[in-house]
Design an enzyme around this catalytic site. Structure first.
Site, PDB file in Angstrom:
ATOM      1  CG  ASN A   1       2.747  -1.371  -6.242  1.00  0.00           C
ATOM      2  OD1 ASN A   1       2.173  -0.789  -5.320  1.00  0.00           O
ATOM      3  ND2 ASN A   1       4.001  -1.768  -6.161  1.00  0.00           N
ATOM      4  CB  VAL A   2      -2.799  -0.357 -10.303  1.00  0.00           C
ATOM      5  CG1 VAL A   2      -3.633  -0.927  -9.164  1.00  0.00           C
ATOM      6  CG2 VAL A   2      -2.544   1.138 -10.088  1.00  0.00           C
ATOM      7  CG  ASP A   3       3.330   0.404 -10.910  1.00  0.00           C
ATOM      8  OD1 ASP A   3       3.735   1.020  -9.905  1.00  0.00           O
ATOM      9  OD2 ASP A   3       3.597  -0.798 -11.114  1.00  0.00           O
TER      10      ASP A   3
ATOM     11  CG  HIS B   1      -5.323  -3.311  -4.616  1.00  0.00           C
ATOM     12  ND1 HIS B   1      -4.634  -2.551  -3.698  1.00  0.00           N
ATOM     13  CD2 HIS B   1      -6.040  -4.199  -3.890  1.00  0.00           C
ATOM     14  CE1 HIS B   1      -4.927  -2.975  -2.470  1.00  0.00           C
ATOM     15  NE2 HIS B   1      -5.773  -3.981  -2.563  1.00  0.00           N
TER      16      HIS B   1
ATOM     17  CB  CYS C   1     -21.336  -1.367 -25.738  1.00  0.00           C
ATOM     18  SG  CYS C   1     -20.784  -0.753 -24.134  1.00  0.00           S
TER      19      CYS C   1
ATOM     20  N   GLY D   1       7.464  -2.218   1.059  1.00  0.00           N
ATOM     21  CA  GLY D   1       6.957  -0.931   0.592  1.00  0.00           C
ATOM     22  C   GLY D   1       5.455  -0.777   0.670  1.00  0.00           C
TER      23      GLY D   1
ATOM     24  CB  SER E   1       1.062   2.150   4.514  1.00  0.00           C
ATOM     25  OG  SER E   1      -0.103   1.872   3.741  1.00  0.00           O
TER      26      SER E   1
HETATM   27  C1  BV8 Z   1     -12.783  -4.826   0.473  1.00  0.00           C
HETATM   28  C2  BV8 Z   1      -7.222   1.524  -5.955  1.00  0.00           C
HETATM   29  C3  BV8 Z   1     -14.615  -6.208   0.918  1.00  0.00           C
HETATM   30  C4  BV8 Z   1      -6.212   1.174  -6.976  1.00  0.00           C
HETATM   31  C5  BV8 Z   1      -6.921   1.144  -3.601  1.00  0.00           C
HETATM   32  C6  BV8 Z   1     -15.283   0.643   5.624  1.00  0.00           C
HETATM   33  C7  BV8 Z   1     -16.084   0.598   4.481  1.00  0.00           C
HETATM   34  C8  BV8 Z   1     -15.693  -0.113   3.348  1.00  0.00           C
HETATM   35  C9  BV8 Z   1     -14.501  -0.823   3.365  1.00  0.00           C
HETATM   36  C10 BV8 Z   1     -13.746  -0.763   4.513  1.00  0.00           C
HETATM   37  C11 BV8 Z   1     -14.102  -0.050   5.637  1.00  0.00           C
HETATM   38  N1  BV8 Z   1     -13.129  -0.194   6.568  1.00  0.00           N
HETATM   39  C12 BV8 Z   1     -12.164  -0.970   6.075  1.00  0.00           C
HETATM   40  C13 BV8 Z   1     -12.532  -1.341   4.841  1.00  0.00           C
HETATM   41  C14 BV8 Z   1     -11.802  -2.185   3.939  1.00  0.00           C
HETATM   42  C15 BV8 Z   1     -11.007  -1.266   3.011  1.00  0.00           C
HETATM   43  C16 BV8 Z   1      -9.792  -0.781   3.765  1.00  0.00           C
HETATM   44  O1  BV8 Z   1      -8.895  -1.555   4.017  1.00  0.00           O
HETATM   45  N2  BV8 Z   1      -9.775   0.491   4.148  1.00  0.00           N
HETATM   46  C17 BV8 Z   1      -8.641   0.967   4.948  1.00  0.00           C
HETATM   47  C18 BV8 Z   1      -8.016   2.195   4.300  1.00  0.00           C
HETATM   48  C19 BV8 Z   1      -9.139   1.236   6.349  1.00  0.00           C
HETATM   49  N3  BV8 Z   1     -10.624  -2.139   1.921  1.00  0.00           N
HETATM   50  C20 BV8 Z   1     -11.423  -2.254   0.850  1.00  0.00           C
HETATM   51  O2  BV8 Z   1     -12.430  -1.593   0.667  1.00  0.00           O
HETATM   52  C21 BV8 Z   1     -11.003  -3.334  -0.120  1.00  0.00           C
HETATM   53  N4  BV8 Z   1     -12.150  -4.108  -0.468  1.00  0.00           N
HETATM   54  O3  BV8 Z   1     -12.463  -4.825   1.641  1.00  0.00           O
HETATM   55  O4  BV8 Z   1     -13.833  -5.557  -0.033  1.00  0.00           O
HETATM   56  C22 BV8 Z   1     -15.611  -5.195   1.362  1.00  0.00           C
HETATM   57  C23 BV8 Z   1     -16.595  -4.803   0.447  1.00  0.00           C
HETATM   58  C24 BV8 Z   1     -17.529  -3.880   0.868  1.00  0.00           C
HETATM   59  C25 BV8 Z   1     -17.464  -3.321   2.158  1.00  0.00           C
HETATM   60  C26 BV8 Z   1     -16.439  -3.721   3.048  1.00  0.00           C
HETATM   61  C27 BV8 Z   1     -15.509  -4.639   2.640  1.00  0.00           C
HETATM   62  C28 BV8 Z   1     -10.439  -2.704  -1.399  1.00  0.00           C
HETATM   63  C29 BV8 Z   1      -9.037  -2.205  -1.123  1.00  0.00           C
HETATM   64  C30 BV8 Z   1      -8.419  -1.670  -2.401  1.00  0.00           C
HETATM   65  C31 BV8 Z   1      -8.573  -0.190  -2.417  1.00  0.00           C
HETATM   66  N5  BV8 Z   1      -7.937   0.354  -3.622  1.00  0.00           N
HETATM   67  N6  BV8 Z   1      -6.529   1.785  -4.688  1.00  0.00           N
HETATM   68  C32 BV8 Z   1      -5.405   2.402  -7.263  1.00  0.00           C
HETATM   69  O5  BV8 Z   1      -5.990   3.424  -7.646  1.00  0.00           O
HETATM   70  O6  BV8 Z   1      -4.177   2.322  -7.086  1.00  0.00           O
HETATM   71  S1  BV8 Z   1      -6.088   1.379  -2.149  1.00  0.00           S
HETATM   72  C33 BV8 Z   1      -4.521   2.028  -2.360  1.00  0.00           C
HETATM   73  O7  BV8 Z   1      -3.821   1.716  -1.138  1.00  0.00           O
HETATM   74  C34 BV8 Z   1      -3.705   1.373  -3.459  1.00  0.00           C
HETATM   75  O8  BV8 Z   1      -4.341   0.270  -4.067  1.00  0.00           O
HETATM   76  C35 BV8 Z   1      -2.485   0.863  -2.716  1.00  0.00           C
HETATM   77  O9  BV8 Z   1      -1.989  -0.220  -3.336  1.00  0.00           O
HETATM   78  C36 BV8 Z   1      -3.064   0.562  -1.398  1.00  0.00           C
HETATM   79  C37 BV8 Z   1      -2.072   0.345  -0.292  1.00  0.00           C
HETATM   80  O10 BV8 Z   1      -1.206   1.470  -0.263  1.00  0.00           O
HETATM   81  P1  BV8 Z   1       0.376   1.159  -0.293  1.00  0.00           P
HETATM   82  O11 BV8 Z   1       0.692   0.444  -1.557  1.00  0.00           O
HETATM   83  O12 BV8 Z   1       0.779   0.513   0.977  1.00  0.00           O
HETATM   84  O13 BV8 Z   1       0.978   2.615  -0.425  1.00  0.00           O
HETATM   85  P2  BV8 Z   1       1.075   3.712   0.725  1.00  0.00           P
HETATM   86  O14 BV8 Z   1       1.336   5.023   0.063  1.00  0.00           O
HETATM   87  O15 BV8 Z   1      -0.068   3.562   1.677  1.00  0.00           O
HETATM   88  O16 BV8 Z   1       2.377   3.281   1.557  1.00  0.00           O
HETATM   89  C38 BV8 Z   1       3.641   3.283   0.918  1.00  0.00           C
HETATM   90  C39 BV8 Z   1       4.583   2.581   1.874  1.00  0.00           C
HETATM   91  O17 BV8 Z   1       5.850   2.490   1.268  1.00  0.00           O
HETATM   92  C40 BV8 Z   1       4.771   3.330   3.176  1.00  0.00           C
HETATM   93  O18 BV8 Z   1       4.774   2.408   4.251  1.00  0.00           O
HETATM   94  C41 BV8 Z   1       6.164   3.964   3.025  1.00  0.00           C
HETATM   95  O19 BV8 Z   1       6.851   4.040   4.265  1.00  0.00           O
HETATM   96  C42 BV8 Z   1       6.846   2.958   2.146  1.00  0.00           C
HETATM   97  N7  BV8 Z   1       7.909   3.508   1.301  1.00  0.00           N
HETATM   98  C43 BV8 Z   1       7.927   4.717   0.662  1.00  0.00           C
HETATM   99  N8  BV8 Z   1       9.061   4.818  -0.064  1.00  0.00           N
HETATM  100  C44 BV8 Z   1       9.750   3.648   0.109  1.00  0.00           C
HETATM  101  C45 BV8 Z   1       9.026   2.820   0.984  1.00  0.00           C
HETATM  102  N9  BV8 Z   1       9.459   1.600   1.362  1.00  0.00           N
HETATM  103  C46 BV8 Z   1      10.642   1.182   0.846  1.00  0.00           C
HETATM  104  N10 BV8 Z   1      11.389   1.917  -0.003  1.00  0.00           N
HETATM  105  C47 BV8 Z   1      10.984   3.148  -0.389  1.00  0.00           C
HETATM  106  N11 BV8 Z   1      11.743   3.892  -1.228  1.00  0.00           N
HETATM  107 ZN    ZN Z   2     -18.771  -1.791 -23.626  1.00  0.00          ZN
END
Ligand code: BV8
Ligand code: ZN
Length: 245
Positions: A102-104, A119, A150, A187, A189
């Protein structure tokens, strides 16, 4: 009290080194939309349009529109009982690390101390020119904010898809997971790597998941607790540490 929750509380009360991984489902209890949920942040903006460096290079105004909307929505948002329960667990165990996607900033606002924001943080800006990082918490930023030092274009100081995580933060997260005796995934996915892979590095730990629905991690944990983080985490902490109501 369900048997799995009792089992999880017993494991937590016996743990001396806890590592917690959180995702958007923890902040969801504060009214912050998740990414992939029905009301998700990506309903109107597709991830590939707003959460990667190419999108920012192509259309920085669109990316800033999304981040400024999220910053504005976070204004006045408070930590919820789930955030506070995680801060309480930290105060009760010998060693504790919180790895958050989380970034909040809500974990720190709830009093969590050892927080690894792998993140990044939506309140901080990063200058694309001079590399300065600035805390701009609570401020309304321009549609295309410029660096005060800058003049170059600022970006949100978060990790986008295809970008590396901060190596020091990532090394600390892996070390914390490897050495913990209890790993709690809440929390998330569990689809975004490398964060989702931390679970598999928690070899010697009791692994627990809290989520409202099953995830790809559910089959890899010892105890999967189905429910809302804002309800289950306080229950877990109370049961584990005998906290008064
Ligand atoms: C990396 C920015 C090395 C911040 C985010 C192909 C090309 C390039 C990369 C990849 C590729 N294939 C795979 C990858 C790697 C990629 C990746 O994993 N992709 C996935 C989607 C397939 N990862 C990356 O690129 C990472 N870097 O690997 O570097 C590299 C370098 C170059 C090339 C390859 C590799 C960077 C990952 C970070 C991405 N940034 N966001 C922002 O703006 O917030 S991702 C985004 O998803 C957020 O950061 C968030 O934190 C993250 C995960 O999401 P969740 O937090 O899990 O939230 P979500 O909505 O998904 O789920 C909520 C969950 O809560 C659910 O399960 C729900 O059931 C549950 N829930 C809901 N309510 C409740 C609850 N649970 C309990 N109580 C409740 N009330
Ligand atoms: Zn600057």
């Amino acid at each position: 009290m369900s048997a799995p929750l009792q089992q999880a509380a017993r494991a937590l009360s016996a743990a001396t080194n806890v590592c917690v991984l959180t995702g958007a489902g923890v902040s969801a209890e504060s009214g912050v939309p998740t990414f992939r949920g029905l009301d998700g942040l990506w309903k109107n903006f597709r991830p590939e349009e707003v959460s990667n460096p190419d999108a920012f290079a192509r259309d920085p105004a669109l990316v800033w529109e999304w981040y400024n909307m999220r910053r504005d929505r976070l204004g006045g948002v408070e930590p919820n009982p789930g955030h506070h329960a995680i801060a309480e667990i930290e105060r009760r165990v010998d060693r504790f690390t919180l790895v958050t996607q989380n970034v909040d900033g809500l974990h720190a606002a709830a009093g969590s101390r050892n927080v690894l924001e792998v993140h990044g943080n939506i309140w901080r800006t990063l200058c694309t020119g001079c590399g300065r990082r600035q805390d701009r918490t609570g401020e309304r930023l321009d549609a295309l904010p410029a660096c005060p030092a800058c003049g170059a274009l600022l970006r949100p100081d978060v990790v986008w898809f295809g970008e590396m995580l901060d190596p020091d933060l990532w090394d600390a997260a892996v070390e914390a997971v490897r050495s913990c005796d209890l790993f709690l995934s809440v929390g998330t996915s569990a689809v975004v790597y490398p964060a989702a892979g931390l679970l598999d590095a928690a070899a010697g730990a009791v692994k627990i998941e809290v989520n409202v629905e099953p995830t790809p991690a559910s089959a890899r944990v010892d105890i999967a607790l189905a429910g809302r983080s804002g309800q289950l985490l306080p229950l877990l902490a109370r049961q584990a540490f005998g906290l008064g109501d």
